[in-house]
Design a protein around this motif. Structure first.
Motif, short mmCIF file in Angstrom:
data_model
loop_
_atom_site.label_atom_id
_atom_site.label_comp_id
_atom_site.label_asym_id
_atom_site.label_seq_id
_atom_site.Cartn_x
_atom_site.Cartn_y
_atom_site.Cartn_z
N GLY A 28 8.44 42.12 -33.07
CA GLY A 28 8.92 40.81 -33.53
C GLY A 28 9.26 39.85 -32.42
O GLY A 28 8.87 38.67 -32.47
N LEU A 29 9.99 40.31 -31.42
CA LEU A 29 10.40 39.43 -30.33
C LEU A 29 9.22 38.82 -29.59
O LEU A 29 9.21 37.60 -29.34
N LYS A 80 11.84 48.20 -33.40
CA LYS A 80 10.69 47.50 -33.97
C LYS A 80 10.71 46.02 -33.58
O LYS A 80 9.68 45.46 -33.22
N TYR A 81 11.89 45.41 -33.62
CA TYR A 81 12.00 44.01 -33.26
C TYR A 81 11.62 43.80 -31.80
O TYR A 81 10.86 42.88 -31.47
N GLU A 82 12.13 44.63 -30.91
CA GLU A 82 11.82 44.49 -29.48
C GLU A 82 10.33 44.65 -29.21
O GLU A 82 9.74 43.88 -28.45
N TRP A 98 3.13 37.45 -37.48
CA TRP A 98 4.49 37.37 -37.97
C TRP A 98 4.56 37.80 -39.43
O TRP A 98 5.48 38.52 -39.84
N GLN A 99 3.61 37.36 -40.23
CA GLN A 99 3.61 37.73 -41.65
C GLN A 99 3.55 39.24 -41.82
O GLN A 99 4.26 39.81 -42.65
N SER A 100 2.74 39.90 -41.01
CA SER A 100 2.64 41.36 -41.07
C SER A 100 3.95 42.00 -40.62
O SER A 100 4.46 42.92 -41.27
N PHE A 101 4.49 41.52 -39.52
CA PHE A 101 5.74 42.09 -39.00
C PHE A 101 6.87 41.94 -40.01
O PHE A 101 7.58 42.90 -40.31
N ILE A 102 7.05 40.75 -40.55
CA ILE A 102 8.20 40.51 -41.43
C ILE A 102 8.05 41.30 -42.73
O ILE A 102 9.05 41.77 -43.30
N GLU A 118 6.76 44.26 -42.94
CA GLU A 118 7.19 45.61 -42.58
C GLU A 118 8.71 45.69 -42.43
O GLU A 118 9.32 46.70 -42.78
N ILE A 119 9.32 44.64 -41.91
CA ILE A 119 10.77 44.61 -41.77
C ILE A 119 11.43 44.67 -43.14
O ILE A 119 12.37 45.43 -43.36
N TRP A 120 10.96 43.86 -44.08
CA TRP A 120 11.57 43.88 -45.41
C TRP A 120 11.34 45.22 -46.09
O TRP A 120 12.21 45.69 -46.83
N ALA A 121 10.22 45.87 -45.80
CA ALA A 121 9.95 47.19 -46.39
C ALA A 121 10.91 48.26 -45.87
O ALA A 121 11.13 49.27 -46.54
N LEU A 122 11.49 48.05 -44.69
CA LEU A 122 12.47 49.00 -44.16
C LEU A 122 13.72 49.05 -45.04
O LEU A 122 14.45 50.03 -45.02
N ASP A 123 13.97 47.98 -45.78
CA ASP A 123 15.14 47.88 -46.66
C ASP A 123 16.42 48.19 -45.88
O ASP A 123 17.27 48.95 -46.32
N ALA A 124 16.54 47.61 -44.70
CA ALA A 124 17.68 47.87 -43.82
C ALA A 124 18.69 46.74 -43.81
O ALA A 124 19.88 46.98 -43.60
N ILE A 125 18.25 45.51 -44.02
CA ILE A 125 19.14 44.35 -43.90
C ILE A 125 19.89 44.12 -45.21
O ILE A 125 19.26 43.95 -46.26
#
Length: 106
Positions: free
Chosen positions: A26-27, A21-23, A76-80, A82-89
């Motif tokens: 996000g990147l 997803k980042y590649e 970026w706001q949309s991407f981040i 979605e990243i937090w919703a992954l609950d992976a970090i």
């Protein structure tokens, strides 16, 4: 020049999904806003499920201005979100590094 060194620790089994997803999303957004992408590295031995992401900036003021512009970007706001919703970090550590006088330029 300064180097931003970001370490992310992930829940087991989530690194690959995050990296894809980042590649893809996000990147490209970060490359539009931030200065020099140094690289993304993944742990192989030692603390597993860990990535290190590095960006180079001209100064702290340069970093601050660039990151503020990125934070204001709706992409970026949309991407981040979605990243937090992954609950992976599990953990995020950020260091700002100053180069030694004899370090090569990035």
């Amino acid at each position: 020049m300064i180097l931003e060194h970001r370490t992310y620790t992930f829940k087991p089994g989530t690194v690959d999904k995050w990296m894809k997803k980042y590649e893809a999303e996000g990147l490209p957004i970060q490359k539009r806003h931030l200065n020099r992408f140094v690289g993304l590295y993944v742990s192989e031995i030692g603390v597993l499920h860990t990535t290190v992401l590095m960006w180079a900036y001209d100064s702290l003021a340069d970093r601050e201005a660039r990151r503020q512009a990125m934070y204001a970007d709706p992409d970026w706001q949309s991407f981040i979100a979605e990243i937090w919703a992954l609950d992976a970090i599990l953990q995020q550590d950020v260091m700002i590094m100053n180069p030694a006088p004899y370090s090569p330029p990035v």
